[in-house]
Design a protein around this motif. Sequence first.
Motif, PDB file in Angstrom:
ATOM      1  N   PRO A  46       0.807  -1.219   0.000  1.00  0.00           N
ATOM      2  CA  PRO A  46       0.000   0.000   0.000  1.00  0.00           C
ATOM      3  C   PRO A  46       0.847   1.279   0.000  1.00  0.00           C
ATOM      4  O   PRO A  46       0.415   2.304  -0.517  1.00  0.00           O
ATOM      5  CB  PRO A  46      -0.816  -0.116   1.298  1.00  0.00           C
TER       6      PRO A  46
ATOM      7  N   GLY B 114      -4.928 -10.316   4.471  1.00  0.00           N
ATOM      8  CA  GLY B 114      -3.869  -9.718   3.665  1.00  0.00           C
ATOM      9  C   GLY B 114      -2.487 -10.168   4.120  1.00  0.00           C
ATOM     10  O   GLY B 114      -2.349 -11.021   5.009  1.00  0.00           O
ATOM     11  N   GLY B 115      -1.477  -9.579   3.491  1.00  0.00           N
ATOM     12  CA  GLY B 115      -0.099  -9.989   3.771  1.00  0.00           C
ATOM     13  C   GLY B 115       0.266  -9.846   5.238  1.00  0.00           C
ATOM     14  O   GLY B 115       0.737 -10.795   5.872  1.00  0.00           O
ATOM     15  N   VAL B 116       0.049  -8.684   5.809  1.00  0.00           N
ATOM     16  CA  VAL B 116       0.405  -8.449   7.213  1.00  0.00           C
ATOM     17  C   VAL B 116      -0.603  -9.133   8.138  1.00  0.00           C
ATOM     18  O   VAL B 116      -0.231  -9.880   9.054  1.00  0.00           O
ATOM     19  CB  VAL B 116       0.469  -6.930   7.520  1.00  0.00           C
TER      20      VAL B 116
ATOM     21  N   THR C  40     -12.452  -9.130   7.590  1.00  0.00           N
ATOM     22  CA  THR C  40     -12.038  -9.117   6.187  1.00  0.00           C
ATOM     23  C   THR C  40     -13.263  -8.917   5.291  1.00  0.00           C
ATOM     24  O   THR C  40     -14.390  -8.842   5.791  1.00  0.00           O
ATOM     25  CB  THR C  40     -11.244 -10.393   5.820  1.00  0.00           C
ATOM     26  N   GLY C  41     -13.019  -8.819   3.954  1.00  0.00           N
ATOM     27  CA  GLY C  41     -14.072  -8.347   3.063  1.00  0.00           C
ATOM     28  C   GLY C  41     -14.886  -9.381   2.326  1.00  0.00           C
ATOM     29  O   GLY C  41     -15.660  -9.015   1.442  1.00  0.00           O
TER      30      GLY C  41
ATOM     31  N   LYS D 267     -12.907 -15.445   2.390  1.00  0.00           N
ATOM     32  CA  LYS D 267     -11.697 -15.138   3.157  1.00  0.00           C
ATOM     33  C   LYS D 267     -11.899 -15.498   4.631  1.00  0.00           C
ATOM     34  O   LYS D 267     -10.969 -15.955   5.292  1.00  0.00           O
ATOM     35  CB  LYS D 267     -11.340 -13.652   3.020  1.00  0.00           C
TER      36      LYS D 267
ATOM     37  N   TYR E 208     -16.657  -7.664   7.129  1.00  0.00           N
ATOM     38  CA  TYR E 208     -17.041  -6.312   7.559  1.00  0.00           C
ATOM     39  C   TYR E 208     -18.030  -5.649   6.600  1.00  0.00           C
ATOM     40  O   TYR E 208     -18.577  -4.576   6.905  1.00  0.00           O
ATOM     41  CB  TYR E 208     -15.797  -5.417   7.759  1.00  0.00           C
TER      42      TYR E 208
ATOM     43  N   ASN F  97      -5.140  -2.358  10.340  1.00  0.00           N
ATOM     44  CA  ASN F  97      -4.539  -2.105   9.025  1.00  0.00           C
ATOM     45  C   ASN F  97      -5.404  -1.197   8.162  1.00  0.00           C
ATOM     46  O   ASN F  97      -4.999  -0.809   7.081  1.00  0.00           O
ATOM     47  CB  ASN F  97      -4.388  -3.446   8.278  1.00  0.00           C
TER      48      ASN F  97
ATOM     49  N   CYS G 227      -1.222   0.231  12.483  1.00  0.00           N
ATOM     50  CA  CYS G 227      -0.256  -0.254  11.485  1.00  0.00           C
ATOM     51  C   CYS G 227      -0.426   0.515  10.178  1.00  0.00           C
ATOM     52  O   CYS G 227       0.539   0.889   9.530  1.00  0.00           O
ATOM     53  CB  CYS G 227      -0.458  -1.744  11.261  1.00  0.00           C
ATOM     54  N   GLY G 228      -1.672   0.735   9.768  1.00  0.00           N
ATOM     55  CA  GLY G 228      -1.917   1.438   8.511  1.00  0.00           C
ATOM     56  C   GLY G 228      -3.381   1.817   8.412  1.00  0.00           C
ATOM     57  O   GLY G 228      -4.187   1.492   9.293  1.00  0.00           O
TER      58      GLY G 228
ATOM     59  N   PHE H  72       3.392   2.709  14.704  1.00  0.00           N
ATOM     60  CA  PHE H  72       4.792   2.246  14.630  1.00  0.00           C
ATOM     61  C   PHE H  72       5.207   2.184  13.161  1.00  0.00           C
ATOM     62  O   PHE H  72       4.359   2.111  12.267  1.00  0.00           O
ATOM     63  CB  PHE H  72       4.953   0.856  15.281  1.00  0.00           C
TER      64      PHE H  72
ATOM     65  N   THR I  49       7.923  -0.087  10.887  1.00  0.00           N
ATOM     66  CA  THR I  49       8.765  -1.295  10.989  1.00  0.00           C
ATOM     67  C   THR I  49      10.258  -0.957  10.873  1.00  0.00           C
ATOM     68  O   THR I  49      11.082  -1.568  11.566  1.00  0.00           O
ATOM     69  CB  THR I  49       8.356  -2.295   9.878  1.00  0.00           C
TER      70      THR I  49
ATOM     71  N   LEU J 139      -4.690  -4.843  -4.362  1.00  0.00           N
ATOM     72  CA  LEU J 139      -4.588  -4.421  -2.954  1.00  0.00           C
ATOM     73  C   LEU J 139      -5.829  -3.653  -2.542  1.00  0.00           C
ATOM     74  O   LEU J 139      -6.253  -3.696  -1.393  1.00  0.00           O
ATOM     75  CB  LEU J 139      -3.398  -3.474  -2.753  1.00  0.00           C
TER      76      LEU J 139
ATOM     77  N   HIS K 183      -7.495 -10.675  -3.269  1.00  0.00           N
ATOM     78  CA  HIS K 183      -6.296 -11.501  -3.058  1.00  0.00           C
ATOM     79  C   HIS K 183      -6.251 -11.953  -1.609  1.00  0.00           C
ATOM     80  O   HIS K 183      -6.946 -11.414  -0.754  1.00  0.00           O
ATOM     81  CB  HIS K 183      -5.023 -10.697  -3.378  1.00  0.00           C
TER      82      HIS K 183
END
Length: 344
Positions: A54, A164-166, A185-186, A190, A206, A229, A251-252, A282, A284, A327, A332
């Motif tokens: 992202p 997702g990835g994280v 998740t969406g 998933k 969600y 996220n 995180c995001g 934070f 990373t 993304l 995915h």
Amino acid sequence: MSLPQTQQQILLARRPKGVPVAEDFALATGPVPQVESVGPGQVLVRQIYLSLDPAIRGWMNESRSYLPPIALGAPVRSGTLSQVVHSTVPEWQPGDLCQALAAWEEYSLVPAQQLMGKITKVPGIPLSSMLNVLGGNGLTAYFGLYDVGQPKAGETVLVSAAAGGVGSIVGQLAKLRGCRVVGLTGSDDKCEWLCGELGFDAALNYKTANLSQQLKDVCPNGVDVFFDNVGGELLDLVLPRLALRGRVVVCGAISEINRTEPGPGLRNVMQLMAKRARMEGFVTLDYADRYAAARDELAGYVREGALKTRDEIVDGIEHAPAHLLRLFSGDHRGKLMVKVADPS
Ligand SMILES: NC(=O)c1ccc[n+]([C@@H]2O[C@H](COP(=O)([O-])OP(=O)(O)OC[C@H]3O[C@@H](n4cnc5c(N)ncnc54)[C@H](OP(=O)(O)O)[C@@H]3O)[C@@H](O)[C@H]2O)c1
């Protein structure tokens, strides 16, 4: 060594308005930097994998974030796994694999300081994992959850963008600490993947109605750690569900990065006071001196089968823009990457 004269590049054709679209990118043919052009302090690398994150979306804007924007007409950049072709600095030798911040092109001339560490293949673990569970995603999950979230056994950990990835790694790391784990998740598929394959205790779509009530039902004692996220309205909806002394790990905020107008903002911030809760962001990169130890621990979990990851890899640099857009559509699971070449 003889290199091709030309290469494919993906350029930033225009700055996106809102969610990026294919027309924001252009496939071009450019010259390959030749060995003779490698100046002092420079390294010529060949891209092996591109990491689709992202953060790239932020760099496509005109404003400076923690890195300068990508210039219009210049190649898009991202984290990469690259291989040294030629170098004028003794620390880097031809054949070395490295993590880099590099352009979306097959070969790049980069200052040595842009190479972010040598990559050593870990036996039994695919090379692509060095950009996923043993790279940015795994390290983000590890430090964000363990250092900032500080989960304790028996606590409830909620994670958004959980497939997702994280997020998919966060949930499994929380299970390894003996927590109860809930994912947001969406899609229903998933949700099934998170509970069926990754061992989450519960997962909620969600996008369905009554999320607030569903969250109450699956977290009857509140949320001790919310690993966020997504930000925005989803974060606001979770704040009233925090347990006493809950922690929100910022995180995001992927729901916010494509906004063209400011969002509605958070209405439930006072819940932090009422719950004596803590909300902390934070980055990373701040944990770089502990990457090696964290990688060893994560590699151990992967080898034991306690940590499963999924790399969604597409072959060919020309597919990078379409793959990146996944993304934002949520189409995915796990980590998105592009394979540009095989290492020699
Ligand atoms: N702090 C740091 O140092 C650091 C480092 C790396 C990454 N990050 C952050 O970590 C987060 C996850 O990154 P990632 O690379 O692992 O991405 P990712 O989770 O693999 O992909 C993003 C996911 O977010 C969800 N999403 C997209 N748009 C959304 C929206 N408008 N509302 C709600 N959900 C949305 C989608 O899944 P659904 O199907 O669930 O909607 C999508 O699959 C991002 O916020 C990123 O900025 C932070």
